[in-house]
Design a protein around this motif. Structure first.
Motif, PDB file in Angstrom:
ATOM      1  N   THR A 105       0.814  -1.224   0.000  1.00 46.41           N
ATOM      2  CA  THR A 105       0.000   0.000   0.000  1.00 46.41           C
ATOM      3  C   THR A 105       0.845   1.270   0.000  1.00 46.41           C
ATOM      4  O   THR A 105       0.343   2.331  -0.378  1.00 46.41           O
ATOM      5  N   GLU A 109      -1.137   5.225  -3.733  1.00 46.91           N
ATOM      6  CA  GLU A 109      -1.972   6.350  -4.155  1.00 46.91           C
ATOM      7  C   GLU A 109      -1.386   7.041  -5.390  1.00 46.91           C
ATOM      8  O   GLU A 109      -2.120   7.436  -6.307  1.00 46.91           O
ATOM      9  N   PRO A 137      -7.878   5.167   2.051  1.00 49.17           N
ATOM     10  CA  PRO A 137      -7.058   6.045   1.195  1.00 49.17           C
ATOM     11  C   PRO A 137      -7.006   5.582  -0.255  1.00 49.17           C
ATOM     12  O   PRO A 137      -6.920   6.422  -1.167  1.00 49.17           O
ATOM     13  N   LEU A 138      -7.059   4.281  -0.482  1.00 57.72           N
ATOM     14  CA  LEU A 138      -7.035   3.774  -1.856  1.00 57.72           C
ATOM     15  C   LEU A 138      -8.331   4.132  -2.581  1.00 57.72           C
ATOM     16  O   LEU A 138      -8.312   4.522  -3.757  1.00 57.72           O
ATOM     17  N   ASP A 140     -10.255   6.654  -1.861  1.00 60.24           N
ATOM     18  CA  ASP A 140     -10.222   8.098  -2.070  1.00 60.24           C
ATOM     19  C   ASP A 140      -9.332   8.458  -3.259  1.00 60.24           C
ATOM     20  O   ASP A 140      -9.673   9.325  -4.075  1.00 60.24           O
ATOM     21  N   ALA A 141      -8.203   7.776  -3.375  1.00 57.23           N
ATOM     22  CA  ALA A 141      -7.297   8.041  -4.495  1.00 57.23           C
ATOM     23  C   ALA A 141      -7.952   7.683  -5.819  1.00 57.23           C
ATOM     24  O   ALA A 141      -7.812   8.395  -6.814  1.00 57.23           O
TER      25      ALA A 141
END
Length: 479
Positions: A105, A109, A137-138, A140-141
């Motif tokens: 991870t 991003e 976060p992934l 969202d990216a």
């Protein structure tokens, strides 16, 4: 007709099929369909940059095998492993053999930001609740990136069985689902996260009794009443409209407008807005003597714009014909009077009205529409049409809930529901069951809204005018 099945039913069908097939065949079928859909989205596979978001289950395995297929066609494929030690071993090996690479991870991003396509294989149909913190976060990216997002079977973070979204979730441009639709793909709020939906047949044998049904043109065309050679206005059905008040005469006019286009042979209006109704629609049979003395009707619509006229609502509910209750009528109707009726009852609340009837917050209804419509139908012993971004129809007897696939957000305009009430009430009077009248009425109403809006604001009267075109579209489209 499109159908959707519960996770439990899908899992059982998958187990039964896998027992008859060589190991891995089912996953390869799913991966082939997923890869084909991804290729269609990309247009040109060779040289494209693809990022797979891979969780620990079979959903991640589908993504890995599809990624291997795309890598063999010249795509640069990177798999972001959220749980490396639990990633699908066969899928990982296939991807690496095809030239794909795996990463953690850290730095994912930035990788997503450069991608042409992101494949969401984080969580499968068994996931509950929103995304886990490490996956947020992934997601969202992916939402920020220019890449198209394709979800595997279901967007990660949404509930497959209920359509609820309890936390962060992936927003997909396309969802590739396998074997059958899942309820969450057809019901908001989850439906908004799914984007377009593509169904891949993997050979599942599913039982009768789906969780959801979504009618299509041919299904609705079979329901719509067609006058026979010997028909007259009374044989075609007469619908009574008890609506409107001194404060809200327009509700009566709009309900009558919908009713005149719904297939019944005549419309009787009872209420204080008779002059407004007859001025707009002179073919309406107007009476000021109350529902009991209005003349023969085959169904009643009561409630739109009724204000505080509880007596009229009670009088209509006492009639031994099908009754549609809407708007103020929902607030004024005694629950015991609805439950005690022998003839069919159709209730048509929006989320706020449903929340008041259930004694919960509106947000609870909007977040759990399937549970709300079933609870209302059972509690009142009635068929319930829950209006909204996805309109649902549930019978008090249980069985499949129907979800309406037509409509447009432009229908969120004053008076639109009054038109729907008249339209569905007219179909009741023409002889349709409460479930069919609600389903066909919502379908036509949604199409009429689409046609009337055509991408621009419109009023409820435009929706009523559009019903005839929607009716023709359904009949001709199924011929």
């Amino acid at each position: 007709m499109r159908t959707a099945y519960s996770v439990e039913t899908v899992r059982a069908a998958e187990r039964e099929l896998m027992a008859r097939l060589p190991e891995g065949t089912l996953m390869q079928r799913a991966a082939a369909g997923l890869a084909a859909a991804c290729a269609d989205v990309l247009g040109r596979v060779y040289g494209s940059r693809i990022v797979l978001l891979v969780g620990s289950g079979d959903n991640g395995g589908d993504a890995l095998y599809a990624g291997a297929r795309l890598a063999r066609r010249g795509a640069g494929v990177s798999a972001v492993l959220l749980a490396p030690e639990r990633a699908h071993a066969g899928g990982l090996a296939a991807l690496r053999r095809a030239g794909g690479r795996t990463v953690g991870t850290d730095g994912a991003e930035e990788l997503i930001g450069r991608a042409d396509l992101v494949v969401d294989g984080i969580v499968g149909i068994g996931g509950k609740g929103g995304l886990r913190p490490e996956a947020v976060p992934l997601a969202d990216a992916a939402a920020r990136a220019r890449a198209a997002v394709v979800a595997v079977d279901l967007p990660s973070g949404v509930d497959a069985d209920t359509g609820e979204v309890r936390g962060a979730a992936v927003r997909a441009d396309l969802t590739v689902t396998f074997g059958t639709h899942k309820p969450g793909l057809l019901i908001d709020p989850a439906r908004e996260y799914a984007g377009s939906v593509r169904l891949v047949d993997i050979g599942l044998e599913l039982p009768d009794g789906p969780e959801l049904e979504a009618l299509q043109h041919a299904d609705v065309a079979r329901l719509l009443p067609v006058p026979a050679a010997e028909s007259d206005k009374y044989r075609r059905g007469v619908v009574g409209i008890a609506a409107g008040s001194a404060r809200y005469p327009g509700a009566a006019v709009l309900a009558v407008a919908g009713a005149l286009r719904g297939g019944a042979g005549a419309v009787r209006y009872v209420g204080p807005a008779g002059q407004a109704v007859i001025a707009r629609y002179p073919e309406t049979l107007v009476s000021d003597r109350g529902p009991k003395h209005a003349g023969r009707v085959q169904a009643w619509v009561v409630g739109p714009g009724a204000g505080d006229d509880a007596a009229t609502v009670a009088e209509v509910l006492a009639a031994d014909v099908p009754v549609l209750v809407d708007a103020d009528g929902l607030r004024l109707a005694e629950a015991s009077a609805v439950r005690g009726r022998r003839a069919p009852t159709l209730m048509t609340p929006h989320a706020g009205e449903a929340a008041a009837l259930l004694g919960v917050a509106r947000e609870e209804v909007e977040g759990g529409r399937l549970a709300a419509v079933r609870e209302l139908a059972g509690r009142y012993g009635a068929t319930v049409l829950l209006k909204g971004s996805t309109t649902l129809v549930a019978s008090s007897g249980g069985g499949a809930v129907r979800v309406n696939p037509t409509g447009t957000s432009w229908l969120a305009t004053a008076g639109s529901g009054d038109v729907l009430s008249g339209l569905a009430g007219s179909l009741l009077a023409a002889g349709l069951s409460a479930v069919d009248a609600a389903s066909a009425g919502a379908y036509l109403h949604g199409l009429a809204g689409r046609f009337a809006a055509d991408g621009a604001p419109m009023g409820a009267h435009d929706v009523a005018e559009g019903v005839a075109g929607a009716w023709r579209s359904v009949v001709r489209g199924s011929a």
